[in-house]
Design a protein around this motif. Structure first.
Motif, PDB file in Angstrom:
ATOM      1  N   ALA A 216       0.814  -1.218   0.000  1.00  0.00           N
ATOM      2  CA  ALA A 216       0.000   0.000   0.000  1.00  0.00           C
ATOM      3  C   ALA A 216       0.845   1.264   0.000  1.00  0.00           C
ATOM      4  O   ALA A 216       0.440   2.290  -0.543  1.00  0.00           O
ATOM      5  N   VAL A 217       2.028   1.223   0.616  1.00  0.00           N
ATOM      6  CA  VAL A 217       2.821   2.437   0.793  1.00  0.00           C
ATOM      7  C   VAL A 217       3.707   2.753  -0.416  1.00  0.00           C
ATOM      8  O   VAL A 217       4.265   3.845  -0.507  1.00  0.00           O
ATOM      9  N   ARG A 218       3.821   1.833  -1.344  1.00  0.00           N
ATOM     10  CA  ARG A 218       4.731   2.034  -2.475  1.00  0.00           C
ATOM     11  C   ARG A 218       4.429   3.309  -3.266  1.00  0.00           C
ATOM     12  O   ARG A 218       5.342   4.038  -3.644  1.00  0.00           O
ATOM     13  N   ALA A 219       3.162   3.575  -3.510  1.00  0.00           N
ATOM     14  CA  ALA A 219       2.812   4.741  -4.325  1.00  0.00           C
ATOM     15  C   ALA A 219       3.308   6.040  -3.705  1.00  0.00           C
ATOM     16  O   ALA A 219       3.623   7.001  -4.412  1.00  0.00           O
ATOM     17  N   GLY A 220       3.418   6.068  -2.378  1.00  0.00           N
ATOM     18  CA  GLY A 220       3.895   7.258  -1.696  1.00  0.00           C
ATOM     19  C   GLY A 220       5.388   7.495  -1.853  1.00  0.00           C
ATOM     20  O   GLY A 220       5.899   8.534  -1.414  1.00  0.00           O
ATOM     21  N   LEU A 221       6.087   6.549  -2.476  1.00  0.00           N
ATOM     22  CA  LEU A 221       7.534   6.657  -2.654  1.00  0.00           C
ATOM     23  C   LEU A 221       7.930   6.917  -4.098  1.00  0.00           C
ATOM     24  O   LEU A 221       9.129   6.958  -4.411  1.00  0.00           O
ATOM     25  N   GLN A 222       6.976   7.151  -4.979  1.00  0.00           N
ATOM     26  CA  GLN A 222       7.313   7.187  -6.402  1.00  0.00           C
ATOM     27  C   GLN A 222       8.173   8.377  -6.812  1.00  0.00           C
ATOM     28  O   GLN A 222       8.864   8.315  -7.834  1.00  0.00           O
ATOM     29  N   TRP A 223       8.165   9.466  -6.019  1.00  0.00           N
ATOM     30  CA  TRP A 223       8.922  10.650  -6.415  1.00  0.00           C
ATOM     31  C   TRP A 223      10.299  10.741  -5.770  1.00  0.00           C
ATOM     32  O   TRP A 223      11.062  11.650  -6.089  1.00  0.00           O
ATOM     33  N   ILE A 224      10.639   9.822  -4.881  1.00  0.00           N
ATOM     34  CA  ILE A 224      11.868  10.014  -4.119  1.00  0.00           C
ATOM     35  C   ILE A 224      13.134   9.790  -4.945  1.00  0.00           C
ATOM     36  O   ILE A 224      14.229  10.121  -4.483  1.00  0.00           O
ATOM     37  N   GLY A 225      12.994   9.277  -6.157  1.00  0.00           N
ATOM     38  CA  GLY A 225      14.169   9.111  -7.003  1.00  0.00           C
ATOM     39  C   GLY A 225      14.533  10.361  -7.780  1.00  0.00           C
ATOM     40  O   GLY A 225      15.568  10.379  -8.458  1.00  0.00           O
ATOM     41  N   GLU A 226      13.729  11.417  -7.661  1.00  0.00           N
ATOM     42  CA  GLU A 226      13.994  12.646  -8.403  1.00  0.00           C
ATOM     43  C   GLU A 226      15.139  13.428  -7.746  1.00  0.00           C
ATOM     44  O   GLU A 226      15.428  13.252  -6.558  1.00  0.00           O
ATOM     45  N   PRO A 227      15.800  14.322  -8.480  1.00  0.00           N
ATOM     46  CA  PRO A 227      16.991  15.023  -7.965  1.00  0.00           C
ATOM     47  C   PRO A 227      16.778  15.777  -6.661  1.00  0.00           C
ATOM     48  O   PRO A 227      17.693  15.821  -5.829  1.00  0.00           O
ATOM     49  N   ASP A 228      15.613  16.391  -6.465  1.00  0.00           N
ATOM     50  CA  ASP A 228      15.386  17.169  -5.249  1.00  0.00           C
ATOM     51  C   ASP A 228      15.494  16.323  -3.980  1.00  0.00           C
ATOM     52  O   ASP A 228      15.731  16.858  -2.896  1.00  0.00           O
ATOM     53  N   TRP A 229      15.315  15.022  -4.126  1.00  0.00           N
ATOM     54  CA  TRP A 229      15.321  14.153  -2.944  1.00  0.00           C
ATOM     55  C   TRP A 229      16.703  13.555  -2.648  1.00  0.00           C
ATOM     56  O   TRP A 229      16.848  12.784  -1.718  1.00  0.00           O
ATOM     57  N   ALA A 230      17.699  13.937  -3.408  1.00  0.00           N
ATOM     58  CA  ALA A 230      19.035  13.353  -3.229  1.00  0.00           C
ATOM     59  C   ALA A 230      19.566  13.477  -1.801  1.00  0.00           C
ATOM     60  O   ALA A 230      20.160  12.525  -1.275  1.00  0.00           O
ATOM     61  N   PRO A 231      19.402  14.628  -1.107  1.00  0.00           N
ATOM     62  CA  PRO A 231      19.934  14.716   0.261  1.00  0.00           C
ATOM     63  C   PRO A 231      19.337  13.680   1.221  1.00  0.00           C
ATOM     64  O   PRO A 231      20.014  13.251   2.161  1.00  0.00           O
ATOM     65  N   HIS A 232      18.094  13.276   0.978  1.00  0.00           N
ATOM     66  CA  HIS A 232      17.462  12.281   1.847  1.00  0.00           C
ATOM     67  C   HIS A 232      18.125  10.911   1.702  1.00  0.00           C
ATOM     68  O   HIS A 232      18.154  10.119   2.650  1.00  0.00           O
ATOM     69  N   LEU A 233      18.599  10.645   0.510  1.00  0.00           N
ATOM     70  CA  LEU A 233      19.066   9.295   0.185  1.00  0.00           C
ATOM     71  C   LEU A 233      20.568   9.127   0.334  1.00  0.00           C
ATOM     72  O   LEU A 233      21.047   8.005   0.511  1.00  0.00           O
ATOM     73  N   ALA A 234      21.314  10.224   0.263  1.00  0.00           N
ATOM     74  CA  ALA A 234      22.777  10.139   0.273  1.00  0.00           C
ATOM     75  C   ALA A 234      23.333   9.349   1.452  1.00  0.00           C
ATOM     76  O   ALA A 234      24.326   8.620   1.283  1.00  0.00           O
ATOM     77  N   PRO A 235      22.767   9.445   2.685  1.00  0.00           N
ATOM     78  CA  PRO A 235      23.358   8.699   3.798  1.00  0.00           C
ATOM     79  C   PRO A 235      23.078   7.195   3.769  1.00  0.00           C
ATOM     80  O   PRO A 235      23.620   6.459   4.602  1.00  0.00           O
ATOM     81  N   LEU A 236      22.247   6.715   2.841  1.00  0.00           N
ATOM     82  CA  LEU A 236      21.848   5.314   2.836  1.00  0.00           C
ATOM     83  C   LEU A 236      22.853   4.462   2.071  1.00  0.00           C
ATOM     84  O   LEU A 236      23.382   4.881   1.034  1.00  0.00           O
ATOM     85  N   PRO A 237      23.091   3.236   2.523  1.00  0.00           N
ATOM     86  CA  PRO A 237      24.082   2.382   1.843  1.00  0.00           C
ATOM     87  C   PRO A 237      23.664   1.977   0.442  1.00  0.00           C
ATOM     88  O   PRO A 237      24.518   1.601  -0.364  1.00  0.00           O
ATOM     89  N   PHE A 238      22.371   2.062   0.122  1.00  0.00           N
ATOM     90  CA  PHE A 238      21.907   1.668  -1.207  1.00  0.00           C
ATOM     91  C   PHE A 238      21.556   2.879  -2.074  1.00  0.00           C
ATOM     92  O   PHE A 238      20.827   2.753  -3.066  1.00  0.00           O
ATOM     93  N   ALA A 239      22.081   4.057  -1.737  1.00  0.00           N
ATOM     94  CA  ALA A 239      21.736   5.280  -2.471  1.00  0.00           C
ATOM     95  C   ALA A 239      22.083   5.174  -3.951  1.00  0.00           C
ATOM     96  O   ALA A 239      21.286   5.560  -4.823  1.00  0.00           O
ATOM     97  N   ALA A 240      23.271   4.673  -4.267  1.00  0.00           N
ATOM     98  CA  ALA A 240      23.681   4.574  -5.676  1.00  0.00           C
ATOM     99  C   ALA A 240      22.806   3.581  -6.432  1.00  0.00           C
ATOM    100  O   ALA A 240      22.416   3.827  -7.583  1.00  0.00           O
ATOM    101  N   ASP A 241      22.482   2.469  -5.794  1.00  0.00           N
ATOM    102  CA  ASP A 241      21.623   1.471  -6.444  1.00  0.00           C
ATOM    103  C   ASP A 241      20.220   2.021  -6.655  1.00  0.00           C
ATOM    104  O   ASP A 241      19.583   1.738  -7.678  1.00  0.00           O
ATOM    105  N   LEU A 242      19.734   2.821  -5.724  1.00  0.00           N
ATOM    106  CA  LEU A 242      18.410   3.411  -5.871  1.00  0.00           C
ATOM    107  C   LEU A 242      18.397   4.390  -7.041  1.00  0.00           C
ATOM    108  O   LEU A 242      17.453   4.409  -7.839  1.00  0.00           O
TER     109      LEU A 242
END
Length: 310
Positions: A216-242
């Motif tokens: 159910a929650v997947r649809a709420g994550l569809q935009w997080i791969g866009e450039p504006d969200w990069a700071p949120h993902l940078a600390p994660l170990p799978f950031a490059a794979d995402l």
């Protein structure tokens, strides 16, 4: 969170039900083309008796500091102790589309928050003509100055903007997704010398069937791969794979569909009530003080399901 696209007839029933279920806070959003933050906050505060209401977030470029102070002061006097106010840059594309993207977003945000706080404290503010905030001897009438200035939070995500939050704001509003890794990294960049609130947004779905909640929650994550969200993902170990998955997926919808379940569980508050509570505890341990859950799916039913974490 009060969904920004909830039918108008459902707004106050949603807020009252959140109050009845025992949630501590309800946050409203001011996104271009949807509903105004002050109007939503006023209606929700009047319709409920206990909830704190947060406005997340007012764009500094479009909300003149003096007129914003009038609105904030009114709410703070009518509903003392129940208001939190977020102020941010606004999404650059939205702000440019209305001709309000400033030459110096960082300075505008800092000067705006400073002027807003001073006005709410009853000061006369004269900023001169050199900066992005230009006030000439402006003050609130003494009868309109609130007894307590409500918390002013900066809705930001980049490192320099987070540093502004640490200097002039009472806290920071972090847009979704907020992982423990991102919360810790953001607090390091805030570098506040005193108490500093952290309000963290996350897409959320809770169900007795944990797999159904993840779906159910997947649809709420569809935009997080866009450039504006990069700071949120940078600390994660799978950031490059995402980032690679987003390039391969082609569309946000396909990207969300292909996210591995392990990543979804780390990028949202989801699963069974017990799993969701465990994730919230991880966020609180990382410095989050208010965990704002963005309902996934049909809002009213989602609200009932999310209450299982309380």
């Amino acid at each position: 969170m009060l969904p920004r696209d909830l039918d108008a007839a459902g707004v106050l029933p949603f807020a009252r039900r959140a109050d009845e279920l025992g949630f501590d806070e309800l946050w409203v959003v001011e996104d271009l083309g949807f509903r105004g933050g002050f109007t939503q906050a006023a209606a929700v505060l009047a319709a409920t008796s206990r909830l704190r209401v947060g406005i997340g977030v007012l764009p500094a470029g479009a909300r003149n500091a003096a007129f914003a102070a009038m609105e904030v002061a009114t709410l703070a006097q009518l509903f003392p102790g129940r208001l939190d106010v977020g102020v941010g840059h606004g999404m650059p594309a939205w702000m440019r589309s209305v001709g309000q993207w400033p030459a110096s977003p960082l300075r505008l945000l800092e000067d705006h928050l400073d002027a807003l706080r001073r006005l709410l404290s009853g000061e006369e503010v004269d900023t001169g003509e050199d900066g992005p905030v230009r006030l000439r001897g402006v003050r609130l009438d003494p009868a309109c100055v609130p007894e307590r200035v409500p918390p002013l939070l900066a809705g930001v995500r980049g490192p320099r903007s987070l540093a502004v939050a640490g200097r002039v704001a009472d806290g920071t509003v972090l847009a979704e997704p907020v992982t423990p890794e991102y919360a810790r990294a953001a607090l390091e960049q805030v570098a506040a010398t005193g108490a500093h609130r952290v309000v963290a947004y996350n897409a959320a779905a809770v169900h007795a069937d944990g797999a159904a909640a993840v779906a159910a929650v997947r649809a709420g994550l569809q935009w997080i791969g866009e450039p504006d969200w990069a700071p949120h993902l940078a600390p994660l170990p799978f950031a490059a794979d995402l980032a690679a998955l987003r390039r391969e997926a082609g569309t946000p919808e396909e990207f969300a569909r292909r996210l591995p379940e392990e990543w979804v569980r780390r990028l949202a508050v989801t699963g069974t009530p017990e799993q969701a509570r465990a994730r919230l505890e991880e966020l609180f341990a990382a410095g989050v003080t208010s965990a704002v859950l963005i309902p996934a799916g049909e809002p009213v039913q989602a609200l009932e399901d999310l209450a299982a974490v309380l």
